[in-house]
Design a protein around this motif. Structure first.
Motif, PDB file in Angstrom:
ATOM      1  N   ARG A 260       0.821  -1.459   0.291  1.00 18.68           N
ATOM      2  CA  ARG A 260      -0.120   0.175   0.081  1.00 18.68           C
ATOM      3  C   ARG A 260       0.637   0.759  -0.025  1.00 18.68           C
ATOM      4  O   ARG A 260       0.620   2.140  -0.533  1.00 18.68           O
ATOM      5  CB  ARG A 260      -0.530  -0.254   1.446  1.00 18.68           C
ATOM      6  N   LYS A 261       1.766   1.153   0.789  1.00 15.84           N
ATOM      7  CA  LYS A 261       2.789   2.348   1.044  1.00 15.84           C
ATOM      8  C   LYS A 261       3.718   2.330   0.020  1.00 15.84           C
ATOM      9  O   LYS A 261       4.414   3.928  -0.498  1.00 15.84           O
ATOM     10  CB  LYS A 261       3.416   2.931   2.506  1.00 15.84           C
ATOM     11  N   THR A 262       4.617   1.840  -0.788  1.00 14.11           N
ATOM     12  CA  THR A 262       5.328   1.778  -1.584  1.00 14.11           C
ATOM     13  C   THR A 262       5.366   1.288  -3.043  1.00 14.11           C
ATOM     14  O   THR A 262       4.109   0.388  -2.977  1.00 14.11           O
ATOM     15  CB  THR A 262       7.091   1.221  -1.115  1.00 14.11           C
ATOM     16  N   SER A 263       6.534   1.384  -4.032  1.00 12.28           N
ATOM     17  CA  SER A 263       5.858   0.537  -5.347  1.00 12.28           C
ATOM     18  C   SER A 263       6.581   0.082  -5.307  1.00 12.28           C
ATOM     19  O   SER A 263       6.075  -1.162  -6.509  1.00 12.28           O
ATOM     20  CB  SER A 263       6.215   2.328  -6.153  1.00 12.28           C
TER      21      SER A 263
ATOM     22  N   ASN B  95      13.535  -2.818  14.313  1.00 10.97           N
ATOM     23  CA  ASN B  95      12.253  -3.077  13.362  1.00 10.97           C
ATOM     24  C   ASN B  95      11.063  -2.207  13.579  1.00 10.97           C
ATOM     25  O   ASN B  95      10.205  -2.464  12.761  1.00 10.97           O
ATOM     26  CB  ASN B  95      12.532  -4.805  13.490  1.00 10.97           C
ATOM     27  N   ILE B  96      10.664  -2.399  14.511  1.00  7.35           N
ATOM     28  CA  ILE B  96       9.247  -1.461  15.473  1.00  7.35           C
ATOM     29  C   ILE B  96       9.279   0.373  14.974  1.00  7.35           C
ATOM     30  O   ILE B  96       8.556  -0.072  14.101  1.00  7.35           O
ATOM     31  CB  ILE B  96       9.445  -1.722  17.028  1.00  7.35           C
ATOM     32  N   VAL B  97      10.956   0.637  14.982  1.00  7.20           N
ATOM     33  CA  VAL B  97      10.291   1.697  14.054  1.00  7.20           C
ATOM     34  C   VAL B  97      10.185   1.735  12.628  1.00  7.20           C
ATOM     35  O   VAL B  97       9.422   2.795  12.030  1.00  7.20           O
ATOM     36  CB  VAL B  97      12.231   2.969  14.583  1.00  7.20           C
ATOM     37  N   TYR B  98      10.721   0.899  12.091  1.00 10.13           N
ATOM     38  CA  TYR B  98      10.757   0.987  10.271  1.00 10.13           C
ATOM     39  C   TYR B  98       9.106   0.217  10.008  1.00 10.13           C
ATOM     40  O   TYR B  98       8.496   1.095   9.454  1.00 10.13           O
ATOM     41  CB  TYR B  98      11.438  -0.211  10.318  1.00 10.13           C
ATOM     42  N   LEU B  99       8.012  -0.581  10.907  1.00 11.59           N
ATOM     43  CA  LEU B  99       7.367  -0.584  10.875  1.00 11.59           C
ATOM     44  C   LEU B  99       6.097   0.771  11.607  1.00 11.59           C
ATOM     45  O   LEU B  99       5.481   1.036  11.155  1.00 11.59           O
ATOM     46  CB  LEU B  99       6.641  -1.780  11.697  1.00 11.59           C
ATOM     47  N   ILE B 100       6.548   1.397  12.323  1.00 15.12           N
ATOM     48  CA  ILE B 100       5.838   2.806  12.477  1.00 15.12           C
ATOM     49  C   ILE B 100       6.019   3.612  11.675  1.00 15.12           C
ATOM     50  O   ILE B 100       5.094   4.042  10.802  1.00 15.12           O
ATOM     51  CB  ILE B 100       6.628   3.475  14.078  1.00 15.12           C
ATOM     52  N   VAL B 101       7.539   3.710  11.010  1.00 12.82           N
ATOM     53  CA  VAL B 101       7.684   4.328   9.604  1.00 12.82           C
ATOM     54  C   VAL B 101       6.833   3.995   8.314  1.00 12.82           C
ATOM     55  O   VAL B 101       5.846   5.101   8.055  1.00 12.82           O
ATOM     56  CB  VAL B 101       8.863   4.528   9.424  1.00 12.82           C
ATOM     57  N   LEU B 102       6.680   2.893   8.711  1.00 16.42           N
ATOM     58  CA  LEU B 102       5.434   2.287   6.821  1.00 16.42           C
ATOM     59  C   LEU B 102       4.316   3.102   7.298  1.00 16.42           C
ATOM     60  O   LEU B 102       3.178   3.394   6.055  1.00 16.42           O
ATOM     61  CB  LEU B 102       5.943   0.703   7.294  1.00 16.42           C
ATOM     62  N   THR B 103       3.586   2.765   8.571  1.00 21.42           N
ATOM     63  CA  THR B 103       2.566   3.461   8.955  1.00 21.42           C
ATOM     64  C   THR B 103       1.980   4.385   8.431  1.00 21.42           C
ATOM     65  O   THR B 103       1.280   5.095   8.508  1.00 21.42           O
ATOM     66  CB  THR B 103       1.885   2.138  10.908  1.00 21.42           C
ATOM     67  N   LEU B 104       3.251   5.091   8.594  1.00 19.09           N
ATOM     68  CA  LEU B 104       2.517   6.741   9.543  1.00 19.09           C
ATOM     69  C   LEU B 104       2.508   7.400   7.510  1.00 19.09           C
ATOM     70  O   LEU B 104       2.242   8.223   7.157  1.00 19.09           O
ATOM     71  CB  LEU B 104       3.681   7.514  10.313  1.00 19.09           C
ATOM     72  N   LYS B 105       3.620   6.286   6.737  1.00 13.33           N
ATOM     73  CA  LYS B 105       3.736   6.944   5.599  1.00 13.33           C
ATOM     74  C   LYS B 105       2.339   6.811   4.858  1.00 13.33           C
ATOM     75  O   LYS B 105       1.746   6.563   4.752  1.00 13.33           O
ATOM     76  CB  LYS B 105       4.781   6.458   4.909  1.00 13.33           C
ATOM     77  N   ASN B 106       2.285   8.133   3.778  1.00  8.01           N
ATOM     78  CA  ASN B 106       0.940   8.168   3.472  1.00  8.01           C
ATOM     79  C   ASN B 106       0.904   7.577   2.031  1.00  8.01           C
ATOM     80  O   ASN B 106       2.324   6.600   1.629  1.00  8.01           O
ATOM     81  CB  ASN B 106       0.827   8.940   2.790  1.00  8.01           C
ATOM     82  N   ASP B 107      -0.225   6.410   1.878  1.00  5.74           N
ATOM     83  CA  ASP B 107      -0.013   5.576   0.628  1.00  5.74           C
ATOM     84  C   ASP B 107       0.181   5.979  -0.276  1.00  5.74           C
ATOM     85  O   ASP B 107       0.130   7.444  -1.401  1.00  5.74           O
ATOM     86  CB  ASP B 107      -1.646   5.535   0.359  1.00  5.74           C
ATOM     87  N   GLU B 108       0.484   5.379  -1.099  1.00  7.22           N
ATOM     88  CA  GLU B 108       1.101   5.437  -2.696  1.00  7.22           C
ATOM     89  C   GLU B 108      -0.287   5.688  -3.757  1.00  7.22           C
ATOM     90  O   GLU B 108       0.385   6.997  -4.633  1.00  7.22           O
ATOM     91  CB  GLU B 108       1.714   4.228  -2.841  1.00  7.22           C
ATOM     92  N   ASN B 109      -1.316   4.688  -4.119  1.00  8.50           N
ATOM     93  CA  ASN B 109      -2.116   4.748  -4.541  1.00  8.50           C
ATOM     94  C   ASN B 109      -3.173   5.418  -4.022  1.00  8.50           C
ATOM     95  O   ASN B 109      -4.009   4.629  -4.201  1.00  8.50           O
ATOM     96  CB  ASN B 109      -2.119   3.165  -5.783  1.00  8.50           C
ATOM     97  N   GLN B 110      -3.246   6.477  -4.010  1.00  7.69           N
ATOM     98  CA  GLN B 110      -4.751   6.788  -3.647  1.00  7.69           C
ATOM     99  C   GLN B 110      -5.320   7.661  -4.670  1.00  7.69           C
ATOM    100  O   GLN B 110      -5.063   7.974  -5.382  1.00  7.69           O
ATOM    101  CB  GLN B 110      -4.170   8.526  -2.868  1.00  7.69           C
ATOM    102  N   ASP B 111      -6.593   6.946  -4.911  1.00  8.17           N
ATOM    103  CA  ASP B 111      -7.281   7.222  -5.388  1.00  8.17           C
ATOM    104  C   ASP B 111      -8.503   8.849  -5.317  1.00  8.17           C
ATOM    105  O   ASP B 111      -9.273   8.071  -4.404  1.00  8.17           O
ATOM    106  CB  ASP B 111      -8.031   5.769  -6.102  1.00  8.17           C
ATOM    107  N   VAL B 112      -8.335   9.663  -5.562  1.00  6.73           N
ATOM    108  CA  VAL B 112      -9.253  10.498  -4.926  1.00  6.73           C
ATOM    109  C   VAL B 112     -10.733  10.494  -6.301  1.00  6.73           C
ATOM    110  O   VAL B 112     -10.480  10.914  -7.505  1.00  6.73           O
ATOM    111  CB  VAL B 112      -8.572  11.787  -5.300  1.00  6.73           C
ATOM    112  N   GLN B 113     -12.110  10.585  -4.779  1.00  6.17           N
ATOM    113  CA  GLN B 113     -13.181  10.248  -5.854  1.00  6.17           C
ATOM    114  C   GLN B 113     -13.977  11.679  -5.595  1.00  6.17           C
ATOM    115  O   GLN B 113     -13.713  11.701  -4.139  1.00  6.17           O
ATOM    116  CB  GLN B 113     -13.964   9.243  -5.805  1.00  6.17           C
ATOM    117  N   THR B 114     -14.118  12.039  -6.343  1.00  2.00           N
ATOM    118  CA  THR B 114     -15.155  13.746  -6.321  1.00  2.00           C
ATOM    119  C   THR B 114     -16.082  13.471  -6.454  1.00  2.00           C
ATOM    120  O   THR B 114     -16.651  12.759  -7.653  1.00  2.00           O
ATOM    121  CB  THR B 114     -14.029  14.723  -6.870  1.00  2.00           C
TER     122      THR B 114
END
Length: 70
Positions: A29-32, A51-70
């Protein structure tokens, strides 16, 4: 209680499976490239706080493929 290297090794290997799976699913979800995200997560299992810090960083990162529906 006797804690020896075998128990510590088993904990590290068990955490590699869990963190690797979590890194892969978060990486989808978060990377390509989720495979690289999973490999980095597994490598960081050698030092458990990283490894815990890495998981936290991945969780807080914005989604890569956000489809914006308007």
């Amino acid at each position: 209680m006797n804690i020896d290297a075998t128990v510590v090794g088993q904990i590290v290997i068990f955490s590699m499976f869990i963190v690797g799976a979590l890194s892969y699913f978060l990486g989808k979800r978060k990377t390509s490239n989720p495979k690289v995200a999973a490999i980095i997560g597994v490598i960081l299992c050698i030092t458990p706080p990283l490894n815990i810090v890495y998981l936290i960083v991945l969780t807080l990162k914005n989604d890569e493929n956000q489809d914006v529906q308007t």
